[in-house]
Write a protein that holds these residues in place. Structure first.
Motif: not given
Length: 379
Positions: A305, A356, A358-359, A338-339, A307, A362-365
């Protein structure tokens, strides 16, 4: 045997998957809620859930549920819980928890009130003014959500995502529970070729191997409740024996690859610890250039990612290169977490489904490409 209410906290997005798991495990009164799943059962059910559950974070025994808008209401709610049924005279009972959208929002103050109320209750029941707390640890946990308090006893100890095979990880490790949930959404059962082209510390391929073998993820670790005097030790041995009896044997084709040789070596070591090195292979390779390992299969990955591991533009270039490389892999089902909110644009194709997660924080799809007859980028 006594029946209890249990709560299984989950990472955001995994609640429904965990609920389905608990139903398949034969648990009763399964109820899916926001970030947790409830069920009822005895000590044997508790042991089975701890050993076999792939997507839950912990198994918590619910001691009390009540409304509290003041510290006095919080004190009284805890004081009237039957704590002596679970915590012995010398038991250590630390308190931790969290508050959200409630009148009581100071976690430290709530901890102090709960500790005081529990101490008073146990002291009176055992006829002592000072509790030594020199024995087994009984971790109390509270959640206060919209003024509704749930007081629980942690039966797991370290989180269930700590399977015991990953002593160390790479720079951005994926929770084992999230990896297991991602794999379950692919409906992988061990028949197809399975590939993670960004394997990192090997979590996704290892979890795929455990699922293919139907191996319970908690067989090689200890749980807090194994030391609780009111839990029959036979429960744990029986649950482990039943889990081992349900394992499958087969010829599974599972591969992880990574452009970093250090990650590949780490993945090998973790697979050996997990006992799945017989059915998982790892190799060096650039996911955007290496040949596909076979004509068809399931691809699940957690690419870098912006980030954390790369600048955002570098990550976007990686997604574009991956999309071009996989453009004609029509017989592969592809699943990517991935975010990056514009991942479909860079990948060059619209996902058939998204979910949706959260990793960590980190909010991810989670992008699912399963229908290769469809093309086009989401507009």
């Amino acid at each position: 045997m006594d029946q209890f209410v249990f709560a299984v906290p989950c990472l955001f997005g995994l609640e429904g998957i965990a609920g389905d798991e608990l139903r398949r495990l034969g648990m009763e009164n399964v109820k899916v809620e926001d970030r947790r799943v409830l069920f009822t059962g005895d000590a044997a059910a508790m042991a089975k859930a701890n050993i076999c559950l792939r997507t839950g974070e912990r198994v918590m025994l619910v001691l009390a549920q009540f409304t509290a808008k003041s510290f006095e209401e919080l004190f009284q709610g805890v004081y009237h819980a039957n704590l002596e049924d679970f915590i012995p005279r010398d038991g250590e009972f630390p308190v931790k928890g969290h508050c959200l959208n409630s009148q009581l929002m100071s976690v430290s103050d709530c901890q102090a009130i709960i500790k005081k109320a529990a101490s008073k209750r146990l002291g009176e029941k055992y006829g002592i003014q000072w509790l030594p707390e020199t024995g087994t640890k009984f971790q109390l946990h509270f959640t206060i959500l919209n003024d509704q308090v749930t007081l629980s006893l942690d039966t797991s100890g370290p989180g269930l995502h700590k399977r015991g095979y990953r002593a160390v990880g790479n720079d951005a490790p994926l929770h084992e529970t999230l990896a297991a949930g991602m794999i379950q959404l692919t409906r992988y059962r061990g028949r197809e070729f399975f590939w993670d082209p960004f394997c990192g510390s090997g979590t996704i391929p290892i979890e795929a191997a455990l699922i293919a073998k139907n191996r319970a993820p908690g067989l090689n670790r200890q749980f807090a409740a194994e030391a609780y005097p009111w839990v029959d030790k036979a429960c744990w041995e029986l649950a482990k024996t039943e889990a081992r009896d349900k394992e499958f044997k087969g010829d599974y084709r599972i591969m992880g690859s990574d452009s970093d040789p250090t990650c590949v070596s780490l993945s090998f070591a973790n697979a050996r610890k997990a006992g799945v090195s017989d059915c998982v292979t790892f190799k060096d390779g650039d996911a955007t250039k290496m040949s596909l390992p076979t004509d068809s299969g399931i691809l699940v990955c957690n690419p870098p990612y912006g980030e954390r591991m790369m600048e955002q533009q570098s990550a976007q270039r990686l997604y574009s290169a991956l999309g071009r490389h996989l453009k004609f892999a029509n017989d592969w089902k592809k699943f990517v977490i991935t975010s990056e909110p514009e991942f479909e644009h860079y990948f060059g194709r619209r996902a058939d489904k998204k979910r949706k997660f959260y990793n960590g924080k980190i909010k991810c799809d989670y992008y699912m490409f399963t229908d290769n007859s469809r093309r086009g980028v989401r507009k």
